[in-house]
Enzyme design. Structure first.
Site, mmCIF file in Angstrom:
data_model
loop_
_atom_site.group_PDB
_atom_site.id
_atom_site.type_symbol
_atom_site.label_atom_id
_atom_site.label_comp_id
_atom_site.label_asym_id
_atom_site.label_seq_id
_atom_site.Cartn_x
_atom_site.Cartn_y
_atom_site.Cartn_z
ATOM 1 N N THR A 159 4.927 -8.592 -9.973
ATOM 2 C CA THR A 159 5.900 -8.299 -8.917
ATOM 3 C C THR A 159 6.299 -9.624 -8.265
ATOM 4 O O THR A 159 7.171 -10.314 -8.769
ATOM 5 C CB THR A 159 5.345 -7.297 -7.885
ATOM 6 O OG1 THR A 159 4.038 -7.716 -7.462
ATOM 7 C CG2 THR A 159 5.263 -5.899 -8.462
ATOM 8 N N LYS B 75 -2.325 -8.358 -12.036
ATOM 9 C CA LYS B 75 -1.185 -8.796 -11.246
ATOM 10 C C LYS B 75 -1.546 -8.700 -9.772
ATOM 11 O O LYS B 75 -2.400 -7.908 -9.365
ATOM 12 C CB LYS B 75 0.067 -7.969 -11.530
ATOM 13 C CG LYS B 75 0.028 -6.483 -11.199
ATOM 14 C CD LYS B 75 0.195 -6.062 -9.756
ATOM 15 C CE LYS B 75 1.402 -6.668 -9.102
ATOM 16 N NZ LYS B 75 1.492 -6.163 -7.660
ATOM 17 N N THR C 7 -3.424 -5.478 -3.298
ATOM 18 C CA THR C 7 -2.250 -5.046 -4.057
ATOM 19 C C THR C 7 -2.388 -5.641 -5.427
ATOM 20 O O THR C 7 -1.754 -6.627 -5.751
ATOM 21 C CB THR C 7 -0.936 -5.554 -3.456
ATOM 22 O OG1 THR C 7 -0.854 -5.109 -2.144
ATOM 23 C CG2 THR C 7 0.254 -4.986 -4.191
ATOM 24 N N GLU D 203 0.852 -15.536 -2.515
ATOM 25 C CA GLU D 203 2.220 -15.806 -2.077
ATOM 26 C C GLU D 203 2.286 -17.058 -1.205
ATOM 27 O O GLU D 203 1.739 -17.103 -0.110
ATOM 28 C CB GLU D 203 2.765 -14.595 -1.326
ATOM 29 C CG GLU D 203 2.999 -13.406 -2.239
ATOM 30 C CD GLU D 203 3.354 -12.130 -1.521
ATOM 31 O OE1 GLU D 203 3.888 -11.223 -2.179
ATOM 32 O OE2 GLU D 203 3.071 -12.018 -0.310
ATOM 33 N N ASN E 42 7.631 -12.578 2.188
ATOM 34 C CA ASN E 42 7.453 -11.221 2.707
ATOM 35 C C ASN E 42 8.605 -10.787 3.617
ATOM 36 O O ASN E 42 8.920 -9.600 3.705
ATOM 37 C CB ASN E 42 6.110 -11.117 3.411
ATOM 38 C CG ASN E 42 4.969 -11.002 2.422
ATOM 39 O OD1 ASN E 42 4.724 -9.931 1.858
ATOM 40 N ND2 ASN E 42 4.303 -12.114 2.154
ATOM 41 N N THR F 122 14.893 -7.620 -0.198
ATOM 42 C CA THR F 122 16.283 -8.062 -0.414
ATOM 43 C C THR F 122 16.472 -8.646 -1.790
ATOM 44 O O THR F 122 15.534 -8.902 -2.508
ATOM 45 C CB THR F 122 16.679 -9.107 0.655
ATOM 46 O OG1 THR F 122 15.798 -10.241 0.525
ATOM 47 C CG2 THR F 122 16.564 -8.530 2.037
#
Length: 419
Positions: free
Chosen positions: A161, A187, A198, A285, A414, A419
């Site tokens: 993702t 992942k 996640t 991230e 995040n 978007t």
């Protein structure tokens, strides 16, 4: 870029006898990207799983648990396929979400001529939005037609993702003269924190392991790998970790912990799972630092893990790490408030505690170590990989957790996620 995560070499991933993987581009969230994966599993394989403990668990998680229970209750012979979509979590989607998960399984069952209850569905992506079910159903025949035993690298890419890099690992061990292979993919990059994170993790082996023993192994391995990581302290709705044992190796069956090969196979499964779990942190991230927190001398593993995660999920610690600022007080404060989540730490004697950055003693006897020099701490903090060790001197239990820093990019990723 991920912190010291080696580029994936597809040739390093050894196929597992009894497992084939096929992918498709279904345009679930983005055009022209792999986003739908089917994993075919040989008949009579053992399959075990552990899942998120988030009360808003996604529809596919609920259905996975139901189908695994059907195997245990002898309603179906074994799990024969997994189906994974990215781009949409199918979580917070109510009755329609469950119907979509069931429909996905029904259509895959027709395509593969297997029982519906023998399929485990998984989804990952945006929460509170319904699956684009027609796109998924259109992609299933393409994924099935693409089933191959050497599609592991493509599979690792398909389940991504916000990941920057695909995550996969393979290893082999010998039981007597016979070889056993373990290969896995995972992942995850954000919304990572036990139980579980996640994350999706799939590890397969051609070892012959009984179902009951595999259930034990899967939970233990998860607790020592995917349940030891934190990017941001948030537990997702879709986390799943699946272990598959096809029994296609010629090595003797493993029915108990005393059997020949148990230790070797367990350690290889753990090695694979820890690599995949740490790869998630390395690809956290916006991460620029990979941080290992060791907590020793606790009265219980719960105490050790609680302190480790108190440090590892602290925004103040993580932003200090990003700035390469040896701000010892932030780490001490995180240790000090860990008793909020573990009552046995309420009598923690901080005067006995020692804190190390790398091999350097930085705090002892309730304050800064007399031997500590700021320039030494600064040199440690400038590195991409940082070890923090806490010596509690109150018991014999230990735990290690892995985390990363918070950078500007974490907020940006995040903030722009939908978007």
């Amino acid at each position: 870029m991920p912190v010291n995560l080696p580029e994936l070499n597809p040739a390093s991933l050894t196929p597992i006898k009894g497992v084939r993987l096929g992918w498709a581009e279904s345009n679930i969230k983005k055009l022209n990207r792999k986003d739908l994966l089917v994993i075919e599993i040989a008949d009579n394989s053992s399959v075990s799983g552990v899942f998120t403990q988030n009360r808003f668990c996604a529809a596919p998680v609920t259905l996975c648990k139901k189908h695994l229970a059907a195997v245990k209750n002898n309603q179906v012979a074994s799990i024969k396929a997994l189906v994974i979509n990215t781009g949409n979590a199918n979580a917070g989607t109510g009755e329609q979400g469950m119907l979509d998960a069931i429909t996905t399984c029904q259509h895959l069952a027709e395509n593969m001529d297997i029982p519906v209850e023998s399929i485990l569905p998984f989804s990952t992506g945006v929460i509170l939005e319904h699956l684009p079910i027609n796109k998924i159903l259109a992609g299933l025949p393409l994924a099935v037609a693409n089933l191959k035993n050497n599609n592991w690298a493509d599979a690792a890419t398909t389940i991504m993702t916000t990941d920057v890099a695909p995550k996969a690992y393979s290893t082999q061990v010998k039981i007597g003269r016979e070889q056993v292979t373990i290969t896995g993919i995972s992942k995850g990059a954000g919304m990572i924190h036990p139980n579980m994170a996640t994350m999706l993790g799939y590890v397969a082996t051609d070892a012959n392991i009984t179902q009951s023993l595999l259930d034990e192994i899967t939970k233990e391995v998860a607790d020592l790998s995917f349940n030891c990581i934190s990017v941001d302290g948030d537990t997702s709705t879709n986390d799943s970790f699946i272990v598959i044992a096809t029994g296609k190796s010629n090595a003797p069956a493993i029915t108990s912990r005393e059997d020949a090969g148990f230790k070797e196979v367990f350690n290889a499964l753990l090695e694979t799972s820890q690599y995949l779990a740490k790869a998630i942190i390395r690809d956290g991230e916006g991460a620029t630092k990979f941080i290992t927190v060791n907590v020793n001398g606790a009265l219980s593993i719960e105490e050790a893990k609680t302190i480790g995660f108190s440090i590892g999920k602290s925004p103040l610690v993580k932003t200090a790490m990003f700035a390469s600022d040896p701000n010892l007080g932030r780490v001490l404060a995180a240790i000090g408030y860990a008793s909020r989540e573990c009552k046995s730490l309420e009598d923690l004697d901080t005067s006995l505690l020692e804190l190390y950055f790398g091999d350097t003693l930085v705090a002892e006897k309730g304050g800064r170590a007399a031997s500590y020099k700021e320039k030494v701490g600064q040199a440690i903090m400038n590195k991409a990989e940082i070890d923090i060790t806490v010596e509690l001197h109150r018991g014999n239990e230990s735990a290690t957790i892995w985390t990363c820093d918070f950078s500007y990019d974490y907020v940006k990723i995040n903030a722009e996620y939908r978007t």
